[in-house]
Design a protein around this motif. Structure first.
Motif, mmCIF file in Angstrom:
data_model
loop_
_atom_site.group_PDB
_atom_site.id
_atom_site.type_symbol
_atom_site.label_atom_id
_atom_site.label_comp_id
_atom_site.label_asym_id
_atom_site.label_seq_id
_atom_site.Cartn_x
_atom_site.Cartn_y
_atom_site.Cartn_z
ATOM 1 N N VAL A 147 0.829 -1.206 0.000
ATOM 2 C CA VAL A 147 0.000 0.000 0.000
ATOM 3 C C VAL A 147 0.861 1.252 0.000
ATOM 4 C CG1 VAL A 147 -1.698 1.306 1.306
ATOM 5 C CG2 VAL A 147 -1.934 -1.173 1.112
ATOM 6 N N GLU A 148 1.916 1.241 0.823
ATOM 7 C CA GLU A 148 2.818 2.394 0.868
ATOM 8 C C GLU A 148 3.537 2.587 -0.459
ATOM 9 O OE1 GLU A 148 6.583 4.075 3.553
ATOM 10 O OE2 GLU A 148 5.680 2.108 3.961
ATOM 11 N N ARG A 149 3.951 1.468 -1.074
ATOM 12 C CA ARG A 149 4.635 1.549 -2.361
ATOM 13 C C ARG A 149 3.716 2.102 -3.448
ATOM 14 N NH1 ARG A 149 6.684 -2.970 -2.006
ATOM 15 N NH2 ARG A 149 5.144 -4.225 -3.150
ATOM 16 N N GLU A 150 2.427 1.690 -3.435
ATOM 17 C CA GLU A 150 1.472 2.199 -4.412
ATOM 18 C C GLU A 150 1.217 3.686 -4.215
ATOM 19 O OE1 GLU A 150 0.052 0.842 -7.013
ATOM 20 O OE2 GLU A 150 1.121 -1.040 -6.741
ATOM 21 N N GLU A 151 1.145 4.126 -2.945
ATOM 22 C CA GLU A 151 0.945 5.544 -2.682
ATOM 23 C C GLU A 151 2.128 6.374 -3.168
ATOM 24 O OE1 GLU A 151 0.207 5.934 1.453
ATOM 25 O OE2 GLU A 151 -1.854 5.150 1.361
ATOM 26 N N MET A 152 3.346 5.881 -2.955
ATOM 27 C CA MET A 152 4.524 6.598 -3.443
ATOM 28 C C MET A 152 4.530 6.654 -4.960
ATOM 29 S SD MET A 152 6.224 7.660 -0.829
ATOM 30 C CE MET A 152 7.785 8.055 -1.610
ATOM 31 N N LYS A 153 4.098 5.567 -5.604
ATOM 32 C CA LYS A 153 4.045 5.538 -7.062
ATOM 33 C C LYS A 153 3.030 6.537 -7.591
ATOM 34 C CE LYS A 153 3.448 2.315 -10.907
ATOM 35 N NZ LYS A 153 3.138 0.901 -11.282
ATOM 36 N N LYS A 154 1.862 6.625 -6.931
ATOM 37 C CA LYS A 154 0.842 7.587 -7.360
ATOM 38 C C LYS A 154 1.333 9.022 -7.174
ATOM 39 C CE LYS A 154 -3.169 4.628 -6.478
ATOM 40 N NZ LYS A 154 -4.407 4.441 -5.673
ATOM 41 N N LYS A 155 2.030 9.284 -6.060
ATOM 42 C CA LYS A 155 2.564 10.620 -5.845
ATOM 43 C C LYS A 155 3.582 10.993 -6.921
ATOM 44 C CE LYS A 155 1.987 10.746 -0.796
ATOM 45 N NZ LYS A 155 2.688 10.836 0.517
ATOM 46 N N LYS A 162 1.797 11.754 -10.104
ATOM 47 C CA LYS A 162 1.145 13.058 -10.022
ATOM 48 C C LYS A 162 2.151 14.186 -10.206
ATOM 49 C CE LYS A 162 -2.013 15.736 -7.121
ATOM 50 N NZ LYS A 162 -2.747 15.788 -5.827
#
Length: 382
Positions: free
Chosen positions: A150-158, A161
């Motif tokens: 989940v943390e890795r996906e959030e960093m990827k989305k950031k 963006k």
């Protein structure tokens, strides 16, 4: 009767050697966790006192035992799926075959599910995995919800963006430069012409005088003819290349960068009109057009047919894009301008490509040529 041998004793080792490997499921007692080797052994077990006691316990609270067996079965199955296959799309029966290799596993006939299909559908409804049905059977994809993922996906989305914001800023700068250039008026490009002399017999005289400390002495005159030059094909090509403005070069670089970033192996998007190209679902659905209502796991779409109103859950391999009439809106589903809405300007049937004009956004009004058929799709404008 029915008493198990103690671990490490010769009888225990002998039973283990005899019971090596998987045996018939119909001679297995889930309550007692005992596997019999033949029908006679299973009959003797069912008449034993220990088995009767287990049946009385089961009769007192059957739901609790079934729920426990179901929980253990689902836990073991999902552990095999997570550990061996990860987030890859795999046949559900293949995972089940790996699960039953362990002879001490919880059998499915002791759970709430009668068939593997029912269990797979339950996994899809509870959101533990993504399931889809094909002609080869049910396929399943594990959904990784671990904190690290989940943390890795959030960093990827950031990061995406931030990259998108930088790209938008760069596009705004380019558009601003284009508007400034248009306000200043049309740019005058240099015109290159062939060198032609009016008089071929005219001679060119060079009078070179060298000054020295002594009295300058006259230098001899050099007389020679310069033949007319004829530009070659390579020179003409270079001249054409020089005619490209700086804005054109910036635009080409930007398009190549966008092409690398936005070219994906999946293209399905919501609210586009697609065509079914498989006969496996039946002749009634073949060549039928429908609207994509939902996209599941990037590769699977829920399509509502235009004629019958029926809904299909189908993989993108069995769908193709639809080219509308000229002047209609399309959705760019792949390539450099992925996600943009555009107007169809013309169709090049020989090269299987089209010309589009961006309809809205920062790139509004830009015309793009050479867009392949599969990179655009008709947009549902109702």
């Amino acid at each position: 009767m029915g008493k198990k041998a103690e671990v490490g004793t010769p009888k225990y080792l002998a039973n283990k050697m005899k019971a090596k490997g998987l045996q018939k499921l119909r001679w297995y007692c889930q309550m007692c966790q005992k596997q019999c080797r033949d029908e006679n052994g299973f009959k003797c077990h069912t008449t034993s006192e220990s088995h009767q006691r287990q049946l009385l316990l089961f009769a007192d609270n059957s739901k609790r035992y079934i729920d426990d067996f179901s929980y253990e079965f689902a836990k073991g199955y999902m552990e095999i799926l997570r550990r061996q296959f990860g987030t890859k799309r795999v046949n559900a029966n293949k995972v089940y075959q790996e699960y039953i290799h362990d002879r001490d596993h919880v059998h499915m006939n002791g759970t709430r599910w009668v068939t593997l299909t029912g269990f797979v559908k339950w996994l899809g409804k509870t959101g533990q995995a993504v399931v889809d049905e094909t002609e080869k059977g049910w396929f399943i994809t594990y959904i990784d919800r671990s904190p690290e993922t989940v943390e890795r996906e959030e960093m990827k989305k950031k990061k995406q963006k931030m990259d998108k914001n930088d790209e938008e800023k760069q596009m705004e700068f380019v558009e601003k430069q284009i508007r400034l250039a248009q306000k200043q008026g049309p740019s005058v490009e240099p015109v290159y012409t062939e060198l032609v002399r009016d008089n071929e017999e005219e001679v060119l005289k060079l009078d070179i005088k060298l000054k020295t400390d002594k009295q300058a002495t006259p230098t001899p005159q050099n007389i020679f003819k310069i033949p007319p030059t004829v530009p070659t094909e390579s020179k003409k090509r270079k001249l054409d290349d020089k005619k490209k403005s700086a804005l054109d070069e910036i635009r080409e670089l930007e398009e190549s960068k966008r092409e690398k970033q936005n070219r994906k192996d999946y293209w399905i998007a919501e609210n586009i009109i697609v065509k079914v190209i498989t006969r496996n679902l039946g002749e009634e659905y073949y060549k039928q057009k429908g609207i994509v209502k939902e996209v599941i796991d990037k590769y699977v779409a829920v399509v509502k047919l235009l004629d019958s109103g029926k809904k299909l859950k189908i993989d993108q391999e069995h769908l193709e894009t639809v080219i509308p009439a000229l002047g209609k809106l399309v959705k760019v589903v792949n390539g450099a301008y992925r996600g943009e809405t555009a107007t169809l300007c013309s169709v090049d049937e020989k090269n299987f490509c089209v010309e589009i004009e961006i309809y809205s956004g920062l790139l509004k009004g830009r015309k793009v040529k050479g867009v392949q058929y599969e990179d655009i799709c008709k947009l549902n404008d109702h």
